[in-house]
Design a protein around this motif. Structure first.
Motif, short mmCIF file in Angstrom:
data_model
loop_
_atom_site.label_atom_id
_atom_site.label_comp_id
_atom_site.label_asym_id
_atom_site.label_seq_id
_atom_site.Cartn_x
_atom_site.Cartn_y
_atom_site.Cartn_z
N ASN A 145 0.82 -1.21 0.00
CA ASN A 145 0.00 0.00 0.00
C ASN A 145 0.85 1.26 0.00
O ASN A 145 0.44 2.29 -0.54
N SER A 193 -4.43 -5.83 2.57
CA SER A 193 -4.59 -5.18 3.88
C SER A 193 -5.46 -6.00 4.81
O SER A 193 -5.16 -6.15 6.00
N ASP A 247 -2.26 -6.78 7.13
CA ASP A 247 -1.84 -5.46 7.62
C ASP A 247 -1.51 -5.44 9.11
O ASP A 247 -0.86 -4.51 9.60
#
Length: 363
Positions: free
Chosen positions: A190, A352, A356
């Protein structure tokens, strides 16, 4: 203003102050010459400031700025530098009112995404026809132009590995072995273009099911996901972790500086992306932006790109880069930039959701 002209004007002014007679015609001529000279000097010193968003490594930017401004003294390059994901997010946030004049050295996948948003001004730089068309947008004129490829690799600290009795990894799958648990660092896709090119490559090589299954296994061994593509290699070089998933430029740099690292191109194939540039639509400094674009496709620019990267856009320029894996170019996957750009947001959202929790805190 030249010193002799300045001295003459001052001399006449002193005479006037003392009440001495002065040749008015001569004085007017001197003043006119002084005004013209000052104007010419001012023009010579005038520079156009270009705000340039970039993800190029910070330690390279000073040399690029110097080279560009040497060839175009009327340009003043002002870099805004961050990781690929951060710069891409910043550009998207500014979509309604773009602030950058040029986006330079950003991932081609990000530029494709932004191009779909109508972000850029198409332009064919002078000499773009000398580049490998594989690295140039197919539109006529092109919306973006590639500069050089950065390529995934492993940075493997041989000293730390020996202490932990870790085998040398030669493939991506090796990193899922139990022995590597807690000993691998990789970038968060990301925020890092390097992280995204890894994830994109795994999905392209193995398909969605096998790609995510591999990442599930890798996640078990990940100590942390960083927000920088170069940080995993720097950490490996410093002995903070045995294995850093990073890119070849940074690995070669660390090894050249004396770090006990091997730079490994995994056997299954390696992801890569292009550093590329584009001119922001509606920039108020279009002429200056075109000058930067023209410079960026020159032989001089490509030779500078090759100082750290083994694959550049101009054919016949690239020479071997010290400490790059010698066979890395052969392992570069057939990268579908269009697919990667189209699925970027969905891939990042899925990543994610799954992984994440191990990301380092954002600053």
């Amino acid at each position: 203003m030249r010193a002799s002209l300045r001295s003459s004007v001052i001399s006449v002014l002193i005479s006037i102050h003392k009440g001495a007679p002065v040749n008015k015609t001569k004085f007017v001529r001197l003043l006119l010459c002084a005004v013209v000279a000052a104007g010419v000097t001012g023009l010579a010193q005038a520079k156009t400031e270009l705000l340039v968003y970039t993800a190029v490594e910070a330690d390279e930017l000073a040399a690029f700025k110097k080279a560009i401004e040497t060839d175009y003294p009327d340009l003043d390059i002002q870099w805004v530098r961050d990781s690929t994901g951060i710069i891409t997010a910043k550009l998207l946030a500014e979509k309604a009112n773009p602030k950058a004049d040029v986006v330079w050295g950003l991932a081609a996948t990000s530029l494709k995404l932004l191009a779909d948003e109508g972000y850029f001004q198409p332009y064919a730089p002078k000499g773009v026809d000398k580049l490998d068309p594989t690295y140039v947008d197919s539109a006529k004129p092109p919306v973006w132009v590639g500069q050089r490829a950065w390529i995934a690799s492993l940075c493997f600290n041989t000293v730390e590995a020996e202490k932990l009795k870790l085998p040398k990894p030669t493939s991506w799958q090796d990193l899922t072995q139990p022995a590597f648990k807690g000993h691998v660092i990789m970038p968060n896709p990301n925020s890092s273009g390097t992280g995204f090119l890894d994830v994109s490559a795994w999905l392209q090589m193995w398909g969605e099911d096998k790609g995510w299954k591999f990442m599930d296994g890798l996640h078990e061994n990940i100590a942390q996901y960083t927000h920088s593509g170069s940080k995993p290699c720097k950490m490996a070089a410093a002995g903070e972790v045995p294995v850093g998933i990073s890119f070849a430029y940074r690995g070669a740099q660390e090894k050249t500086k004396g770090a006990p690292v091997e730079v490994i191109a995994p056997s299954e194939g390696v992801g890569w992306d292009l550093e590329a540039f584009a001119i922001t639509k509606n920039t108020k400094k279009l002429d200056a932006a075109k000058k930067l674009a023209d410079w960026s496709v020159t032989l001089k620019a490509n030779e500078m790109y090759n100082e750290g990267y083994a694959v550049v856009a101009m054919p016949g320029v690239a020479k071997p880069v010290p400490n790059f894996p010698p066979d890395i170019a052969k392992k570069m996957i057939k990268n579908d930039f269009q697919w990667a750009a189209k699925h970027r947001e969905a891939i990042l959202a899925e990543w994610s959701k799954r992984y994440d929790s191990k990301s380092e805190p954002k600053k």
